[in-house]
Design an enzyme around this catalytic site. Structure first.
Site, PDB file in Angstrom:
ATOM      1  N   TRP A 505       0.788  -1.263   0.050  1.00 16.52           N
ATOM      2  CA  TRP A 505      -0.170  -0.007  -0.037  1.00 16.52           C
ATOM      3  C   TRP A 505       0.941   1.188  -0.108  1.00 16.52           C
ATOM      4  CZ3 TRP A 505      -0.596   4.310   3.498  1.00 16.52           C
ATOM      5  CH2 TRP A 505      -1.345   4.782   3.541  1.00 16.52           C
ATOM      6  N   HIS A 506       1.985   1.170   0.817  1.00 21.25           N
ATOM      7  CA  HIS A 506       2.982   2.311   0.862  1.00 21.25           C
ATOM      8  C   HIS A 506       3.364   2.453  -0.687  1.00 21.25           C
ATOM      9  CE1 HIS A 506       2.937   2.280   5.242  1.00 21.25           C
ATOM     10  NE2 HIS A 506       3.169   3.519   5.032  1.00 21.25           N
ATOM     11  N   ASP A 507       3.910   1.563  -1.068  1.00 22.09           N
ATOM     12  CA  ASP A 507       4.397   1.778  -2.596  1.00 22.09           C
ATOM     13  C   ASP A 507       5.068   0.374  -2.874  1.00 22.09           C
ATOM     14  OD1 ASP A 507       5.578   2.760  -4.989  1.00 22.09           O
ATOM     15  OD2 ASP A 507       6.797   4.318  -4.004  1.00 22.09           O
TER      16      ASP A 507
END
Length: 622
Positions: A505-507
């Site tokens: 989700w962050h990257d």
């Protein structure tokens, strides 16, 4: 002045969720505060559960001495590594910006903070303009504001208030994302429409799987498709229909796509911001899915005051069937104050607060919260004038030119910079939401230096995301239990799934996947230590147990520093270079021993801070 500062930095100012149980309505809490007898009984009960204060003991006076020496030394070391006279200064000087402190340049090389800093005047204007426009809309459309006074609104008034606020949120959201993303706003709306159809059109049993597959797929598609630039989409379509390569000189479709891409709004890279929206899409779908499994009911049927629900009831009680409308869905998913960075609020909670204003939204508290944000921003600005850790780490760093102490302190300060650059936008957008009358959870509970437990750190860092993960991933997967080997294995797998999603989700980067897995790996020693050294076995030797815990906590802190430097700062290769520089000479080992001693002292203070909170009846579990 001292009393004002105390109130500004009180946990109650940060978020009433920290001082009031999630199962206790805030109105009920306020009423019990005025009951003298109940207050005395409560204080006696709290004191019986906590330990006697150690702040004025000989042991802690020794710790204060260590603080007086260690903290200034840390700031001086970071400053010394950033001085003009340092041999590495010329390598990054051109990347520094003019500062507002005389004689000092400023390190604003981090793109996230630079973007926030440059747009701060516009965001501040929005913070004022948005609530003003809402009041104007209410006056012109409804003639008066509904349900914001001290009198409990009727059910009809509550429904009117929801309709009033949701209509404005919907309209403002459409204008807001068009201004932010230009033509790409229609891409955002298309994804939102597809997700809404999944929730409301599919057979109920398929909704959870379809929701997760669709939204995780969107995360990957947005990353791989780079936001679906219309020029690239046109080239792809032209190559299919014409059978050959095409560009703007040979295809009018490609030229038109390139022209439309020029209208990308203020923030053309919409896909970067969309990750936070994905969480809201999942929240709507699953809240709607769970509402179908329950008999429709109102809080009144549970003998609750719907205008004074506890947070647990706001989150857990399904909204009315008619509230899961497309208008309310768009208003929630694109709610302007929280659209860019959060904090995350569930759909049920959002609808509940639209219907009844949360009692915790009080003007004096909001003003104190705003002052706290200003002080934090000032601290960040001053640090960036004297500590150039971002510029040092980004532009061809020559780590061998720094001493072991400088490498350690720069790495440690880098984590504080990351904490601050995330803290500031989260608090700014939460402040905007509070001014607008919606109370989302606070994201940062503790300073990054005030964490010693891997498990507790996850609860206090990006707390709204932690609570979201609990509700929509961790609990549905069965939570955790270590009663036997099978349950322990399942629990570890649950943590792996949770943190893999958190990392993706962050990257979608290997560094962040490694970070997520390292967090799970570093949780295991803490869990094992808790099982091998349970507190009940040390009840006769509390001091020994406290010191034993502090030793384990120091090891935990070193592991957390390692994981976060890999995930959010230097990556695996950068961390290897720094560690090689630290342990190249014997002085590095000496400094590490001193640093561990300082961390041990810090941990003892962390323990006592939490005991002080328990004496006030507060247990944050982090």
């Amino acid at each position: 002045m001292g009393s004002l500062l105390g109130k500004i930095y009180d946990l109650d100012t940060l978020d009433t969720r920290f001082t009031v149980s999630s199962s206790t309505p805030y109105k009920s809490y306020l009423e019990t505060q005025n009951d003298v007898v109940a207050s005395r009984e409560r204080a006696a009960r709290w004191n019986s559960r906590s330990q006697k204060s150690r702040w004025h003991t000989a042991e802690f006076y020794l710790y204060y001495l260590v603080f007086v020496i260690a903290v200034p030394y840390m700031f001086w070391t970071a400053y010394d590594a950033s001085r003009i006279t340092h041999s590495n200064y010329n390598n990054y000087e051109r990347y520094l910006s003019p500062g507002w402190i005389p004689g000092r340049k400023m390190d604003v090389t981090d793109t996230q903070y630079r973007s926030l800093r440059n747009n701060l005047p516009y965001l501040a204007a929005l913070l004022v303009l948005h609530p003003v426009l809402r009041r104007l809309y209410n006056y012109l459309t409804y003639g008066a504001s509904l349900g914001d006074g001290g009198v409990r609104p009727t059910l009809e008034e509550a429904d009117k208030r929801l309709n009033q606020r949701a209509s404005f949120d919907f309209g403002f959201a459409i204008i807001y994302i068009i201004a932010l993303h230009g033509v790409s706003a229609f891409k955002v709306l298309a994804i939102l429409y597809a997700n809404y159809q999944l929730a409301t059109s599919l057979p109920r049993k398929y909704v959870p799987v379809a929701t997760w597959v669709f939204n995780i797929g969107i995360l990957f598609a947005n990353e791989l498709g780079r936001g679906y630039r219309l020029r690239e989409v046109a080239i792809f379509l032209s190559s299919i229909f014409s059978g050959g390569a095409a560009d703007e000189s040979t295809s009018s479709l490609v030229a038109w796509g390139k022209w439309l891409d020029g209208y990308g709004g203020l923030m053309s890279r919409w896909e970067v911001l969309f990750n936070i929206t994905v969480l809201r899409l999942i929240s709507f779908n699953l809240d709607y899915y769970w509402s179908l499994d329950r008999r429709p009911h109102s809080p009144l049927e549970k003998q609750l005051d719907p205008s004074a629900l506890s947070e647990r009831d706001r989150v857990g009680t399904p909204a009315k069937p008619k509230d899961y409308s497309f208008r309310n869905y768009i208003a929630y998913a694109l709610y302007a104050p929280l659209y860019i960075a959060g904090p995350i609020i569930t759909f049920n909670d959002y609808i509940s607060q639209l219907r009844y204003k949360a009692a915790s939204v009080e003007t004096p508290r909001t003003i104190r919260y705003g002052l706290r944000f200003v002080f934090t921003l000032l601290a960040m600005e001053i640090i960036l004038h004297y500590d150039y850790v971002q510029a040092i780490g980004k532009f061809s760093p020559k780590w061998d030119e720094y001493t072991a102490s400088q490498l350690c302190i720069l790495s440690f300060f880098n984590l504080h910079f990351i904490w601050l650059k995330l803290l500031l936008p989260w608090r700014l957008f939460r402040l905007w939401s509070l001014v607008d009358g919606i109370d989302p959870p606070e994201n940062m509970v503790r300073c990054v230096s005030n964490n010693w437990s891997t498990l507790a750190f996850w609860r206090s860092w990006h707390r709204s995301f932690y609570r979201w993960s609990l509700r929509y991933i961790y609990v549905p997967l069965g939570g955790s239990s270590f009663r036997n080997a099978r349950d322990a294995a399942r629990s570890v797998l649950t943590y792996v799934v949770v943190f893999t999603f958190v990392a993706l989700w962050h990257d979608i980067q290997m560094n962040l996947l490694v970070w997520g897995w390292l967090i799970v790996f570093f949780m295991l020693p803490e869990m094992a230590a808790g099982a091998l050294f349970p507190k009940r076995r040390w009840e006769g030797r509390p001091t020994t147990y406290r010191f034993l815990c502090a030793v384990g906590a120091v090891a935990n802190i070193l592991m957390m520093i390692t994981a976060n430097l890999v995930g959010f700062a230097f990556g695996v290769d950068g961390l290897k270079a720094i560690l090689a520089g630290i342990f190249e000479h014997f002085s590095g080992y000496l400094f590490l021993a001193g640093a561990c001693t300082a961390l041990f002292v810090g941990v003892q203070n962390m323990f006592e801070i939490r005991e002080s909170e328990k004496r006030r009846g507060i247990d944050l579990r982090c």
